[in-house]
Design a protein around this motif. Sequence first.
Motif, PDB file in Angstrom:
ATOM      1  N   LEU A 145      41.932  29.111  29.511  1.00 38.58           N
ATOM      2  CA  LEU A 145      43.169  29.878  29.446  1.00 38.58           C
ATOM      3  C   LEU A 145      42.958  31.279  30.019  1.00 38.58           C
ATOM      4  O   LEU A 145      43.800  31.791  30.761  1.00 38.58           O
ATOM      5  CB  LEU A 145      43.663  29.970  28.003  1.00 38.58           C
ATOM      6  CG  LEU A 145      44.919  30.809  27.770  1.00 38.58           C
ATOM      7  CD1 LEU A 145      46.099  30.227  28.522  1.00 38.58           C
ATOM      8  CD2 LEU A 145      45.217  30.894  26.286  1.00 38.58           C
ATOM      9  N   GLY A 146      41.825  31.900  29.708  1.00 38.38           N
ATOM     10  CA  GLY A 146      41.533  33.232  30.242  1.00 38.38           C
ATOM     11  C   GLY A 146      41.456  33.240  31.756  1.00 38.38           C
ATOM     12  O   GLY A 146      41.993  34.131  32.415  1.00 38.38           O
ATOM     13  N   SER A 147      40.817  32.229  32.333  1.00 39.45           N
ATOM     14  CA  SER A 147      40.714  32.189  33.799  1.00 39.45           C
ATOM     15  C   SER A 147      42.076  31.920  34.430  1.00 39.45           C
ATOM     16  O   SER A 147      42.393  32.460  35.495  1.00 39.45           O
ATOM     17  CB  SER A 147      39.691  31.138  34.241  1.00 39.45           C
ATOM     18  OG  SER A 147      40.114  29.848  33.886  1.00 39.45           O
ATOM     19  N   GLN A 148      42.909  31.106  33.780  1.00 39.12           N
ATOM     20  CA  GLN A 148      44.256  30.870  34.304  1.00 39.12           C
ATOM     21  C   GLN A 148      45.079  32.150  34.258  1.00 39.12           C
ATOM     22  O   GLN A 148      45.832  32.448  35.200  1.00 39.12           O
ATOM     23  CB  GLN A 148      44.948  29.765  33.507  1.00 39.12           C
ATOM     24  CG  GLN A 148      44.389  28.388  33.764  1.00 39.12           C
ATOM     25  CD  GLN A 148      44.990  27.330  32.855  1.00 39.12           C
ATOM     26  OE1 GLN A 148      45.834  27.630  32.011  1.00 39.12           O
ATOM     27  NE2 GLN A 148      44.565  26.100  33.019  1.00 39.12           N
ATOM     28  N   LEU A 149      44.935  32.916  33.184  1.00 43.44           N
ATOM     29  CA  LEU A 149      45.660  34.185  33.092  1.00 43.44           C
ATOM     30  C   LEU A 149      45.168  35.174  34.144  1.00 43.44           C
ATOM     31  O   LEU A 149      45.964  35.937  34.702  1.00 43.44           O
ATOM     32  CB  LEU A 149      45.519  34.770  31.692  1.00 43.44           C
ATOM     33  CG  LEU A 149      46.286  34.044  30.590  1.00 43.44           C
ATOM     34  CD1 LEU A 149      45.947  34.638  29.223  1.00 43.44           C
ATOM     35  CD2 LEU A 149      47.775  34.092  30.825  1.00 43.44           C
ATOM     36  N   ASP A 150      43.864  35.175  34.432  1.00 38.17           N
ATOM     37  CA  ASP A 150      43.332  36.038  35.489  1.00 38.17           C
ATOM     38  C   ASP A 150      43.957  35.680  36.836  1.00 38.17           C
ATOM     39  O   ASP A 150      44.368  36.558  37.594  1.00 38.17           O
ATOM     40  CB  ASP A 150      41.818  35.902  35.582  1.00 38.17           C
ATOM     41  CG  ASP A 150      41.085  36.719  34.534  1.00 38.17           C
ATOM     42  OD1 ASP A 150      41.723  37.592  33.914  1.00 38.17           O
ATOM     43  OD2 ASP A 150      39.880  36.477  34.339  1.00 38.17           O
ATOM     44  N   ARG A 151      44.007  34.371  37.120  1.00 39.25           N
ATOM     45  CA  ARG A 151      44.601  33.931  38.391  1.00 39.25           C
ATOM     46  C   ARG A 151      46.066  34.341  38.473  1.00 39.25           C
ATOM     47  O   ARG A 151      46.536  34.812  39.516  1.00 39.25           O
ATOM     48  CB  ARG A 151      44.482  32.415  38.545  1.00 39.25           C
ATOM     49  CG  ARG A 151      43.138  31.964  39.058  1.00 39.25           C
ATOM     50  CD  ARG A 151      43.183  30.523  39.554  1.00 39.25           C
ATOM     51  NE  ARG A 151      43.581  29.575  38.527  1.00 39.25           N
ATOM     52  CZ  ARG A 151      42.764  28.949  37.699  1.00 39.25           C
ATOM     53  NH1 ARG A 151      41.475  29.177  37.774  1.00 39.25           N
ATOM     54  NH2 ARG A 151      43.224  28.103  36.808  1.00 39.25           N
ATOM     55  N   LEU A 152      46.785  34.181  37.375  1.00 38.90           N
ATOM     56  CA  LEU A 152      48.193  34.560  37.345  1.00 38.90           C
ATOM     57  C   LEU A 152      48.343  36.062  37.577  1.00 38.90           C
ATOM     58  O   LEU A 152      49.237  36.501  38.312  1.00 38.90           O
ATOM     59  CB  LEU A 152      48.810  34.149  36.004  1.00 38.90           C
ATOM     60  CG  LEU A 152      50.295  34.406  35.829  1.00 38.90           C
ATOM     61  CD1 LEU A 152      51.101  33.594  36.833  1.00 38.90           C
ATOM     62  CD2 LEU A 152      50.721  34.072  34.414  1.00 38.90           C
ATOM     63  N   GLY A 153      47.465  36.849  36.980  1.00 36.62           N
ATOM     64  CA  GLY A 153      47.509  38.293  37.178  1.00 36.62           C
ATOM     65  C   GLY A 153      47.263  38.690  38.625  1.00 36.62           C
ATOM     66  O   GLY A 153      47.956  39.547  39.174  1.00 36.62           O
ATOM     67  N   HIS A 154      46.289  38.034  39.257  1.00 38.06           N
ATOM     68  CA  HIS A 154      46.000  38.335  40.667  1.00 38.06           C
ATOM     69  C   HIS A 154      47.169  37.929  41.565  1.00 38.06           C
ATOM     70  O   HIS A 154      47.518  38.647  42.503  1.00 38.06           O
ATOM     71  CB  HIS A 154      44.720  37.636  41.120  1.00 38.06           C
ATOM     72  CG  HIS A 154      43.481  38.184  40.495  1.00 38.06           C
ATOM     73  ND1 HIS A 154      43.111  39.503  40.571  1.00 38.06           N
ATOM     74  CD2 HIS A 154      42.518  37.585  39.758  1.00 38.06           C
ATOM     75  CE1 HIS A 154      41.985  39.698  39.922  1.00 38.06           C
ATOM     76  NE2 HIS A 154      41.601  38.549  39.405  1.00 38.06           N
TER      77      HIS A 154
ATOM     78  N   ARG B  51      49.357  40.453  43.981  1.00 42.61           N
ATOM     79  CA  ARG B  51      49.617  40.216  45.413  1.00 42.61           C
ATOM     80  C   ARG B  51      51.117  40.181  45.693  1.00 42.61           C
ATOM     81  O   ARG B  51      51.585  40.733  46.684  1.00 42.61           O
ATOM     82  CB  ARG B  51      48.966  38.913  45.856  1.00 42.61           C
ATOM     83  CG  ARG B  51      47.464  38.990  46.019  1.00 42.61           C
ATOM     84  CD  ARG B  51      46.925  37.807  46.805  1.00 42.61           C
ATOM     85  NE  ARG B  51      47.339  36.521  46.268  1.00 42.61           N
ATOM     86  CZ  ARG B  51      46.632  35.782  45.408  1.00 42.61           C
ATOM     87  NH1 ARG B  51      45.461  36.217  44.995  1.00 42.61           N
ATOM     88  NH2 ARG B  51      47.085  34.624  44.986  1.00 42.61           N
ATOM     89  N   THR B  52      51.868  39.550  44.806  1.00 41.37           N
ATOM     90  CA  THR B  52      53.313  39.454  45.004  1.00 41.37           C
ATOM     91  C   THR B  52      53.954  40.836  44.985  1.00 41.37           C
ATOM     92  O   THR B  52      54.746  41.174  45.876  1.00 41.37           O
ATOM     93  CB  THR B  52      53.944  38.569  43.901  1.00 41.37           C
ATOM     94  OG1 THR B  52      53.370  37.271  43.974  1.00 41.37           O
ATOM     95  CG2 THR B  52      55.440  38.481  44.046  1.00 41.37           C
ATOM     96  N   PHE B  53      53.615  41.643  43.983  1.00 43.63           N
ATOM     97  CA  PHE B  53      54.223  42.971  43.891  1.00 43.63           C
ATOM     98  C   PHE B  53      53.736  43.901  45.000  1.00 43.63           C
ATOM     99  O   PHE B  53      54.484  44.765  45.458  1.00 43.63           O
ATOM    100  CB  PHE B  53      53.985  43.585  42.508  1.00 43.63           C
ATOM    101  CG  PHE B  53      54.833  42.957  41.443  1.00 43.63           C
ATOM    102  CD1 PHE B  53      56.207  43.025  41.512  1.00 43.63           C
ATOM    103  CD2 PHE B  53      54.264  42.275  40.393  1.00 43.63           C
ATOM    104  CE1 PHE B  53      57.004  42.443  40.553  1.00 43.63           C
ATOM    105  CE2 PHE B  53      55.042  41.684  39.420  1.00 43.63           C
ATOM    106  CZ  PHE B  53      56.420  41.767  39.495  1.00 43.63           C
TER     107      PHE B  53
END
Length: 89
Positions: A50-59, A63-65
Amino acid sequence: MAGKQIKASVIVDLLGNLPRQARLFGQSLVGMGRQGGASLHGLGLRANSLGSQLDRLGHQGQRTFSGLRLGLASVSSGFDHLETRAKAA
């Protein structure tokens, strides 16, 4: 005399049964400890996932913003250029 024999028999039965019961209880505790350890290990793996998925989502969000910010800066620059040309005309 019969009362003393029954009392002695009960004491011998209890003393003989205590080590067996203690061994069974100890085996149960060991089994419970193993199950608990396995469950906690699985929970740790899921938490790491879950932590790694949240990291990917944050990155991805960064990039989007960042792209959105650059796009807005470009549009703003275009409007500034258009405004300058309109004033000159």
